[in-house]
Design a protein around this motif. Structure first.
Motif, short mmCIF file in Angstrom:
data_model
loop_
_atom_site.label_atom_id
_atom_site.label_comp_id
_atom_site.label_asym_id
_atom_site.label_seq_id
_atom_site.Cartn_x
_atom_site.Cartn_y
_atom_site.Cartn_z
N ARG A 170 4.62 -15.00 6.66
CA ARG A 170 5.52 -14.39 5.68
C ARG A 170 5.49 -15.18 4.37
NH1 ARG A 170 12.05 -14.15 6.29
NH2 ARG A 170 11.69 -16.39 6.47
N MET A 171 5.49 -16.51 4.48
CA MET A 171 5.40 -17.33 3.27
C MET A 171 4.10 -17.05 2.53
SD MET A 171 6.90 -21.09 4.18
CE MET A 171 6.66 -21.53 2.49
N ALA A 172 2.99 -17.02 3.27
CA ALA A 172 1.69 -16.80 2.63
C ALA A 172 1.64 -15.43 1.96
CB ALA A 172 0.58 -16.93 3.67
N LEU A 173 2.12 -14.39 2.66
CA LEU A 173 2.05 -13.04 2.11
C LEU A 173 3.01 -12.87 0.93
CD1 LEU A 173 0.68 -10.32 2.48
CD2 LEU A 173 2.53 -9.67 4.05
N ALA A 174 4.21 -13.42 1.05
CA ALA A 174 5.19 -13.29 -0.04
C ALA A 174 4.73 -14.05 -1.28
CB ALA A 174 6.55 -13.79 0.42
N ILE A 175 4.26 -15.28 -1.09
CA ILE A 175 3.79 -16.06 -2.24
C ILE A 175 2.57 -15.39 -2.86
CG2 ILE A 175 2.71 -18.25 -2.90
CD1 ILE A 175 4.51 -19.62 -0.85
N GLY A 176 1.63 -14.97 -2.01
CA GLY A 176 0.42 -14.35 -2.53
C GLY A 176 0.69 -13.07 -3.29
N THR A 177 1.49 -12.17 -2.71
CA THR A 177 1.72 -10.87 -3.36
C THR A 177 2.56 -11.00 -4.63
OG1 THR A 177 3.60 -10.51 -1.86
CG2 THR A 177 1.48 -9.54 -1.25
N THR A 178 3.60 -11.85 -4.62
CA THR A 178 4.44 -11.98 -5.81
C THR A 178 3.69 -12.67 -6.95
OG1 THR A 178 5.38 -14.02 -4.88
CG2 THR A 178 6.62 -11.99 -4.56
N MET A 179 2.93 -13.71 -6.63
CA MET A 179 2.19 -14.39 -7.69
C MET A 179 1.02 -13.54 -8.17
SD MET A 179 2.31 -18.43 -6.66
CE MET A 179 1.87 -18.89 -8.35
N ASN A 180 0.40 -12.80 -7.27
CA ASN A 180 -0.66 -11.88 -7.70
C ASN A 180 -0.11 -10.83 -8.66
OD1 ASN A 180 -2.57 -13.16 -6.17
ND2 ASN A 180 -2.68 -11.62 -4.57
N TYR A 181 1.06 -10.28 -8.31
CA TYR A 181 1.65 -9.24 -9.16
C TYR A 181 1.97 -9.80 -10.54
CZ TYR A 181 4.88 -5.78 -10.95
OH TYR A 181 5.51 -4.85 -11.75
N PRO A 199 -5.93 -11.10 -9.40
CA PRO A 199 -5.14 -11.75 -8.34
C PRO A 199 -5.50 -13.22 -8.15
CG PRO A 199 -5.83 -9.58 -7.63
CD PRO A 199 -6.53 -9.84 -8.94
N LEU A 200 -4.48 -14.03 -7.90
CA LEU A 200 -4.67 -15.46 -7.66
C LEU A 200 -5.07 -15.75 -6.22
CD1 LEU A 200 -1.51 -16.72 -9.58
CD2 LEU A 200 -3.88 -17.13 -10.27
N PHE A 201 -4.57 -14.93 -5.28
CA PHE A 201 -4.79 -15.20 -3.86
C PHE A 201 -5.27 -13.93 -3.15
CE2 PHE A 201 -1.34 -18.08 -5.16
CZ PHE A 201 -1.92 -19.30 -4.87
N SER A 202 -6.03 -14.14 -2.08
CA SER A 202 -6.43 -13.02 -1.24
C SER A 202 -5.29 -12.66 -0.30
CB SER A 202 -7.68 -13.39 -0.44
OG SER A 202 -7.43 -14.50 0.40
N THR A 203 -4.98 -11.39 -0.25
CA THR A 203 -3.94 -10.88 0.66
C THR A 203 -4.49 -9.63 1.35
OG1 THR A 203 -2.96 -9.57 -1.12
CG2 THR A 203 -2.03 -11.76 -0.72
N PRO A 204 -4.00 -9.33 2.56
CA PRO A 204 -4.51 -8.14 3.27
C PRO A 204 -4.12 -6.87 2.54
CG PRO A 204 -2.63 -9.10 4.42
CD PRO A 204 -3.00 -10.07 3.36
N ALA A 205 -5.02 -5.90 2.54
CA ALA A 205 -4.73 -4.62 1.89
C ALA A 205 -3.85 -3.74 2.77
CB ALA A 205 -6.04 -3.90 1.57
N LYS A 240 1.93 -6.36 13.56
CA LYS A 240 2.07 -7.80 13.32
C LYS A 240 1.70 -8.07 11.86
CE LYS A 240 0.52 -10.43 16.75
NZ LYS A 240 1.73 -10.89 17.44
N PRO A 241 2.62 -7.77 10.93
CA PRO A 241 2.26 -7.81 9.51
C PRO A 241 1.96 -9.19 8.96
CG PRO A 241 4.61 -7.38 9.79
CD PRO A 241 3.99 -7.29 11.14
N PHE A 242 2.44 -10.25 9.63
CA PHE A 242 2.28 -11.58 9.06
C PHE A 242 1.38 -12.49 9.90
CE2 PHE A 242 6.67 -10.04 8.33
CZ PHE A 242 6.54 -9.74 6.99
N ALA A 243 0.83 -11.97 10.99
CA ALA A 243 0.14 -12.81 11.96
C ALA A 243 -1.08 -13.52 11.35
CB ALA A 243 -0.28 -11.99 13.17
N SER A 244 -1.83 -12.84 10.52
CA SER A 244 -3.09 -13.41 10.02
C SER A 244 -3.06 -13.74 8.53
CB SER A 244 -4.24 -12.45 10.30
OG SER A 244 -4.02 -11.20 9.64
N ALA A 245 -1.91 -13.57 7.88
CA ALA A 245 -1.85 -13.75 6.43
C ALA A 245 -2.19 -15.18 6.02
CB ALA A 245 -0.47 -13.36 5.91
N ALA A 246 -1.64 -16.17 6.73
CA ALA A 246 -1.87 -17.57 6.37
C ALA A 246 -3.30 -18.00 6.69
CB ALA A 246 -0.88 -18.48 7.08
N ALA A 247 -3.85 -17.48 7.77
CA ALA A 247 -5.20 -17.88 8.18
C ALA A 247 -6.26 -17.39 7.20
CB ALA A 247 -5.50 -17.35 9.57
#
Length: 660
Positions: free
Chosen positions: A299-310, A325-331, A417-424
Motif C-alpha cells: 500500500r505504501m509503495a502503490l500510494a507513494i508511486g501513484t501520488t508522486m507520479n500524478y 512518471p517517477l515510479f513504475s506502478t501496476p496498470a 490482492k491489490p497491494f501484494a506485488s506493488a513493493a516488489a
C-alpha cells in the motif's frame, strides 16, 4: 508339595514384580512411557477338613498407570502451544524486516521528500535535482529489498509446511501400524502396555503438527481425526495430507492443507479448521500475518508511486516537457478465481482510484444472486453490496474500483490482492535530473495596479477538471490559451471575482460572482490557486500557461510543482497518518501483532506445561518410589526363596525318614 507350590508361585510373582520395577527404572527417560505396576491376586485356597488352606499368589496383570483425560488434554494443549509458538517466531522475523533507524525504509522515504526542499530553493540546480532522484531510487530499492525479505520468509514457511506435512504422514502411518498390532494382541485379554504408550506418544507428536481428536474403537484401535471430521487414521488405514495453493484461488499464493482421500477430490483445510499445531500456526502466519505485512508495504509503495507520479505529470521539466512518471506502478490487478468471472482493478486511470483511501487488505468479490453480490474486505470482514456489474463499477471501495466484464456463477468467489506485488516491482523511472518536473505548467501574476492586499500563497496543477467554488459552475477553458485566465475582483462585501478568458478576442467572461475566501483554493481548469489578503475593486490576478512565449524561460526558475511534491508528505495517506508517518504506522501494526502473538505463546506454553506436569504425575516414573519398591520386592523374593529352601529341607528329611 503345597508348600513348594506356594513358594514357587511367590518366587515367580516377586520375580515379575522385580522385572517390572526394573523396566520402569530403565525407561525413566523414555518419552511417553507410562509407569507400570504389578497387580497380584490370591490363588484360590484348597478345602480340607480344617478349612481352606491358602495356595499362594499369582500375577493377575501388569497395570499401566495412565489417565486418558489428562493425556488428551495435554496433547490438545501442546497443539495450541506449538501453533502459537511457531507463529510468534515467524512474526518476530517479520518485525525484523521493518526496522527503524537511518537504514530503514522510513528514513529513505523521509530523505526523499526532504531532498525536494533544495529543489524548491533552487529549481535549476542540477546537483539538487540529482540528489532527489538518487533518494527516489534508494527509496524504491529499499521497498524492493523489504519485499524480497518477505518473499524469503514465505519460501521458508512454505518449505516448513511441506516438511510438516511429510512428518504428519509418517506419524499417521506409525499410528495405523500401532493400531493393527494392538488390535491383534488384544485377543489374549491382556493390555499391550508398551504398544499403547507407543501409540499415545505418536499421537502426542502428531499434535505438535496438527491438532487431533481421538475416538477409540471396540478392537482397541483409535480413530484419529483432524479438521473436525476428516479421518486421518481409521483402524490400520492412514490418509495422507499435503500443502499447496488454494484450489479456490489458483495462483493467489494462499496456502491450504489438503486432505487427500483415496479416489476423491482433495479437501482443503483452512487454518481456522485445524485448531492448533505447527501447520495451523504457519498457515495463519502466511495467509494472514505475512499477507498483512506485504499489504502494508505494498500500500505504501502503490500510494507513494501513484501520488508522486500524478503530481510529476502536472509539472514541467527543465526542457519544458510534461513530467513523466517517477515510479513504475501496476496498470491493473487481476482477480483470482477458478470460475468464469473476469474482473480487475484499474490503476492506470487516476479517476478510478484514490490512494488516500487505500486499506491494507485483500478483497473477495462474492456473487450471491448473479450479477448481484458483495465485496468483502478480508482484513475485518466489512462488506459492500452491489446489485449488478454497473453498480459495482460505479462504486469506489476503499479507493478502488472493481471492474468486471463477466459475472461469476452463484456462490463464486474472486480474490483480489491489490497491494501484494506493488513493493516488489517498484522501480525508479527518471534518471536525468533535467526530467524532474519541478515547475508549474501555469504562471500567476498580480495586477500591477492592485490596491488591495492580495498575495499568492500557492499555485499548482491539480488535474483537468474545472471547479469554481462554491456553486460548481464550469467552463471549458483550455490551459494553453495565450493570454491566460484573469480573475477580476470586487471588494463587496462579500468579496467576489469574475473569471475572464484573456485568450479570446475580445476577452470573454467565463463566470461571474464567484465567492472569494482568503486561504481557500480556487480550482480553475486544472490549476489550484490559493490567495491570501483582501481585494479591492479592480484588483486582478492573471493565470497563464507557463510555456507562453510572453513568459520566456521563467518556468525554469519555477518550483511550484516541486513544492507540491514535497507537500505530499503532509497528506493523510495511511489510516489518517501522513505519508511521512506511514512507515511508523506500519511498524506499529506489525509490532502489535508480534506482541500479541508472544503473549499468546507464553500463555499457551504455561497451560501446556501445567497439563503435562499433571499427566506425568500420574504416568511418570519416580526413581525414589521405584527404589523403595525394588527393596520391597527383593526382600519378598528372598523370603520366597527361603520358603522353598525350608520346603526342600522338610521334603528331604521326610524322604530320609521313610527310607530307614
Amino acid at each position: 508339595m503345597s508348600l513348594l507350590n506356594v513358594g514357587a508361585r511367590a518366587l515367580l510373582a516377586n520375580q515379575v514384580a522385580l522385572q517390572t520395577t526394573g523396566h520402569n527404572i530403565a525407561n525413566v527417560s523414555t518419552a511417553g512411557y507410562s509407569r507400570q505396576s504389578v497387580a497380584m491376586q490370591t490363588v484360590q485356597g484348597q478345602f480340607t477338613g480344617s478349612g481352606y488352606i491358602g495356595n499362594g499368589v499369582n500375577v493377575a496383570t501388569i497395570l499401566r498407570n495412565h489417565n486418558e483425560l489428562l493425556t488428551r488434554q495435554a496433547a490438545a494443549a501442546q497443539a495450541v502451544q506449538a501453533g502459537d509458538s511457531v507463529r510468534s517466531e515467524r512474526l518476530s522475523q517479520l518485525q525484523d524486516v521493518f526496522q527503524g533507524g537511518t537504514s530503514g525504509l522510513g528514513a529513505a522515504i523521509t530523505d526523499m521528500l526532504n531532498s525536494l526542499a533544495d529543489v524548491v530553493a533552487s529549481p535549476n540546480d542540477i546537483t539538487a535535482r540529482t540528489v532527489t532522484l538518487t533518494r527516489m531510487n534508494e527509496m524504491a530499492a529499499r521497498m524492493r529489498s523489504s519485499a524480497e525479505q518477505l518473499q524469503e520468509i514465505q519460501y521458508s514457511v512454505t518449505e516448513q509446511l511441506k516438511n510438516d506435512a511429510t512428518r504428519i504422514n509418517q506419524l499417521a502411518s506409525g499410528i495405523a501400524e500401532a493400531n493393527e498390532q494392538i488390535a491383534r494382541v488384544r485377543g489374549n485379554g491382556q493390555s499391550p502396555n508398551d504398544l499403547l504408550d507407543k501409540r499415545d506418544q505418536l499421537i502426542r507428536e502428531l499434535n505438535q503438527y496438527i491438532q487431533t481428536t481421538q475416538i477409540p474403537a471396540d478392537d482397541g484401535s483409535v480413530g484419529v481425526f483432524v479438521g473436525g471430521s476428516q479421518a486421518l487414521v481409521l483402524g490400520s488405514t492412514a490418509t495422507s495430507v499435503s500443502v499447496d495453493e488454494s484450489q479456490l484461488f489458483p495462483g493467489s499464493g494462499q496456502m491450504r492443507l489438503l486432505f487427500n482421500r483415496p479416489g476423491a477430490t482433495p479437501v482443503e483445510l483452512e487454518e481456522g479448521m485445524l485448531g492448533g499445531g505447527e501447520v495451523a500456526g504457519l498457515l495463519r502466519f502466511v495467509n494472514n500475518d505475512l499477507a498483512e505485512g506485504r499489504n502494508l508495504l505494498g500500500r505504501m509503495a502503490l500510494a507513494i508511486g501513484t501520488t508522486m507520479n500524478y503530481q510529476q505529470t502536472q509539472g514541467l521539466t527543465l526542457d519544458g516537457q510534461p513530467g513523466k512518471p517517477l515510479f513504475s506502478t501496476p496498470a491493473s490487478i487481476q482477480g483470482y478465481t477458478q470460475g468464469a468471472a473476469q474482473g480487475s482493478i484499474d490503476l492506470s486511470d487516476s479517476s478510478k482510484f484514490s490512494p488516500t483511501k487505500f486499506a491494507a487488505s485483500d478483497y473477495e468479490v462474492r456473487f450471491t444472486t448473479p450479477p448481484a453480490g458483495q465485496v468483502v474486505r478480508l482484513s475485518d470482514g466489512k462488506t459492500t453490496a452491489f446489485t449488478d456489474l454497473n453498480d459495482l463499477r460505479g462504486q469506489q471501495i476503499d479507493g478502488l474500483t472493481f471492474d468486471f466484464t463477466t459475472a461469476g456463477a452463484a456462490g463464486e468467489r474472486v480474490l483480489f490482492k491489490p497491494f501484494a506485488s506493488a513493493a516488489a516491482n517498484i522501480q525508479s523511472l527518471v534518471y536525468s535530473p533535467r526530467d524532474l518536473a519541478a515547475a508549474n505548467p501555469v504562471n500567476a501574476a498580480m495586477g500591477t495596479s492592485n490596491t488591495g492586499t492580495l498575495q499568492l500563497a500557492e499555485l499548482k496543477a491539480v488535474g483537468p477538471a474545472l471547479t469554481l467554488p462554491p456553486d460548481g459552475d464550469t467552463a471549458n477553458t483550455p490551459p494553453a490559451f495565450p493570454g491566460g485566465i484573469q480573475l477580476q475582483f470586487h471588494a463587496g462585501p462579500p468579496a467576489t471575482f469574475d473569471v475572464v478568458n484573456q485568450g479570446a478576442a475580445p476577452p470573454t467572461t467565463v463566470a461571474t460572482g464567484q465567492s472569494y475566501t482568503p486561504g481557500q483554493p480556487i480550482q480553475i481548469d486544472g490549476w489550484s490557486i490559493t490567495l491570501q489578503g483582501t481585494p479591492q475593486d479592480g484588483d486582478t490576478v492573471t493565470v497563464g500557461n507557463a510555456l507562453d512565449p510572453q513568459y520566456g524561460d521563467g518556468y525554469t526558475r519555477n518550483a511550484g510543482n516541486a513544492s507540491a511534491l514535497m507537500q505530499l508528505r503532509d497528506v493523510k495517506m495511511f489510516d489518517e497518518s501522513t505519508l511521512s508517518d506511514g512507515y511508523a504506522g506500519l511498524m506499529a501494526q506489525v509490532g502489535t501483532r508480534t506482541q500479541s502473538a508472544q503473549y499468546a505463546a507464553k500463555l499457551s506454553d504455561s497451560i501446556a506445561s501445567n497439563l503435562e506436569a499433571s499427566r506425568t504425575a500420574v504416568s511418570g516414573v519416580n526413581l525414589d518410589e521405584e527404589a523403595a519398591r525394588l527393596i520391597q520386592y527383593q526382600q519378598a523374593y528372598q523370603a520366597s526363596a527361603k520358603m522353598l529352601q525350608i520346603a526342600q529341607n522338610i521334603f528331604d528329611n521326610l524322604i530320609q525318614s521313610m527310607g530307614r
